[in-house]
Write an enzyme that holds these catalytic residues in place. Sequence first.
Site, PDB file in Angstrom:
ATOM      1  N   TYR A  99       0.843  -1.195   0.000  1.00 28.15           N
ATOM      2  CA  TYR A  99       0.000   0.000   0.000  1.00 28.15           C
ATOM      3  C   TYR A  99       0.883   1.251   0.000  1.00 28.15           C
ATOM      4  O   TYR A  99       0.581   2.230  -0.672  1.00 28.15           O
ATOM      5  CB  TYR A  99      -0.928   0.005   1.220  1.00 28.15           C
ATOM      6  CG  TYR A  99      -1.911  -1.134   1.207  1.00 28.15           C
ATOM      7  CD1 TYR A  99      -3.044  -1.089   0.396  1.00 28.15           C
ATOM      8  CD2 TYR A  99      -1.711  -2.262   1.988  1.00 28.15           C
ATOM      9  CE1 TYR A  99      -3.948  -2.132   0.363  1.00 28.15           C
ATOM     10  CE2 TYR A  99      -2.616  -3.325   1.966  1.00 28.15           C
ATOM     11  CZ  TYR A  99      -3.722  -3.249   1.150  1.00 28.15           C
ATOM     12  OH  TYR A  99      -4.608  -4.290   1.114  1.00 28.15           O
ATOM     13  N   ASN A 122     -12.250  -1.262  -4.990  1.00 29.59           N
ATOM     14  CA  ASN A 122     -12.040  -1.532  -6.412  1.00 29.59           C
ATOM     15  C   ASN A 122     -13.183  -2.390  -6.944  1.00 29.59           C
ATOM     16  O   ASN A 122     -13.345  -3.530  -6.530  1.00 29.59           O
ATOM     17  CB  ASN A 122     -10.701  -2.254  -6.611  1.00 29.59           C
ATOM     18  CG  ASN A 122     -10.530  -2.802  -8.010  1.00 29.59           C
ATOM     19  OD1 ASN A 122     -11.065  -2.263  -8.977  1.00 29.59           O
ATOM     20  ND2 ASN A 122      -9.792  -3.883  -8.114  1.00 29.59           N
ATOM     21  N   CYS A 130      -6.208  -5.686  -7.590  1.00 32.15           N
ATOM     22  CA  CYS A 130      -6.063  -5.306  -6.183  1.00 32.15           C
ATOM     23  C   CYS A 130      -5.521  -6.471  -5.352  1.00 32.15           C
ATOM     24  O   CYS A 130      -4.981  -6.261  -4.270  1.00 32.15           O
ATOM     25  CB  CYS A 130      -7.385  -4.779  -5.621  1.00 32.15           C
ATOM     26  SG  CYS A 130      -8.790  -5.865  -5.866  1.00 32.15           S
ATOM     27  N   HIS A 131      -5.643  -7.694  -5.863  1.00 34.09           N
ATOM     28  CA  HIS A 131      -5.098  -8.854  -5.149  1.00 34.09           C
ATOM     29  C   HIS A 131      -3.569  -8.819  -5.105  1.00 34.09           C
ATOM     30  O   HIS A 131      -2.968  -9.508  -4.280  1.00 34.09           O
ATOM     31  CB  HIS A 131      -5.589 -10.162  -5.781  1.00 34.09           C
ATOM     32  CG  HIS A 131      -5.176 -10.363  -7.201  1.00 34.09           C
ATOM     33  ND1 HIS A 131      -5.873  -9.785  -8.257  1.00 34.09           N
ATOM     34  CD2 HIS A 131      -4.142 -11.052  -7.757  1.00 34.09           C
ATOM     35  CE1 HIS A 131      -5.284 -10.130  -9.392  1.00 34.09           C
ATOM     36  NE2 HIS A 131      -4.238 -10.893  -9.118  1.00 34.09           N
ATOM     37  N   GLU A 157      -0.673 -16.772 -10.325  1.00 32.15           N
ATOM     38  CA  GLU A 157       0.173 -15.886 -11.124  1.00 32.15           C
ATOM     39  C   GLU A 157       1.658 -16.201 -10.971  1.00 32.15           C
ATOM     40  O   GLU A 157       2.439 -15.921 -11.873  1.00 32.15           O
ATOM     41  CB  GLU A 157      -0.099 -14.429 -10.767  1.00 32.15           C
ATOM     42  CG  GLU A 157      -1.467 -13.966 -11.236  1.00 32.15           C
ATOM     43  CD  GLU A 157      -1.712 -12.490 -10.986  1.00 32.15           C
ATOM     44  OE1 GLU A 157      -0.772 -11.759 -10.606  1.00 32.15           O
ATOM     45  OE2 GLU A 157      -2.859 -12.054 -11.190  1.00 32.15           O
TER      46      GLU A 157
END
Length: 174
Positions: A99, A122, A130-131, A157
């Site tokens: 953040y 979001n 946002c993850h 990912e």
Amino acid sequence: MTYSFNLIDSPVGELKLVATERALVAVLWENDDPKRSRFLPQTEDRQHAILLETERQLREYFAGERQHFSLALDFVGTDFQKQVWAALLTIPYGETRSYAQIAQQIGNPSAVRAVGAANGRNPISIITPCHRVIGANGKLTGFAGGLDTKAFLLRRESGQLWAEEPLQLALTKS
């Protein structure tokens, strides 16, 4: 304004895709807090071109065949939220940011908590990643889809999951 929606099944549960005639406005979770994003009135439209394209690209993402989305997006929020969401779109696939890093990126380093709040609002989950935002200590923090889902997406990912591996099985291997 009228919004169209479709419900799709995914490895992370049912997702609700919401769009206008011109752009995608939301990817919502099965148990999403209705106060988090409001797009009313809605009509189901199984033939909506943007929703069909979004579904196709999400299926490719979950299959490990897509790392970047190419969809028209229309963010509904404050100017600050839109600035944070635009910063989220710059986080590369398979990487994370804190953040604080996002606050620094948007030129407001003291707005760490406000960045967290905007991240939590979001409306276009997964596509606006946002993850990929984590705590400064490297730990997973709040996520509208749940921390298990956030962990699943990050593992997916990073290449730690097979494309066909369901969420429940992936979480038992953590």
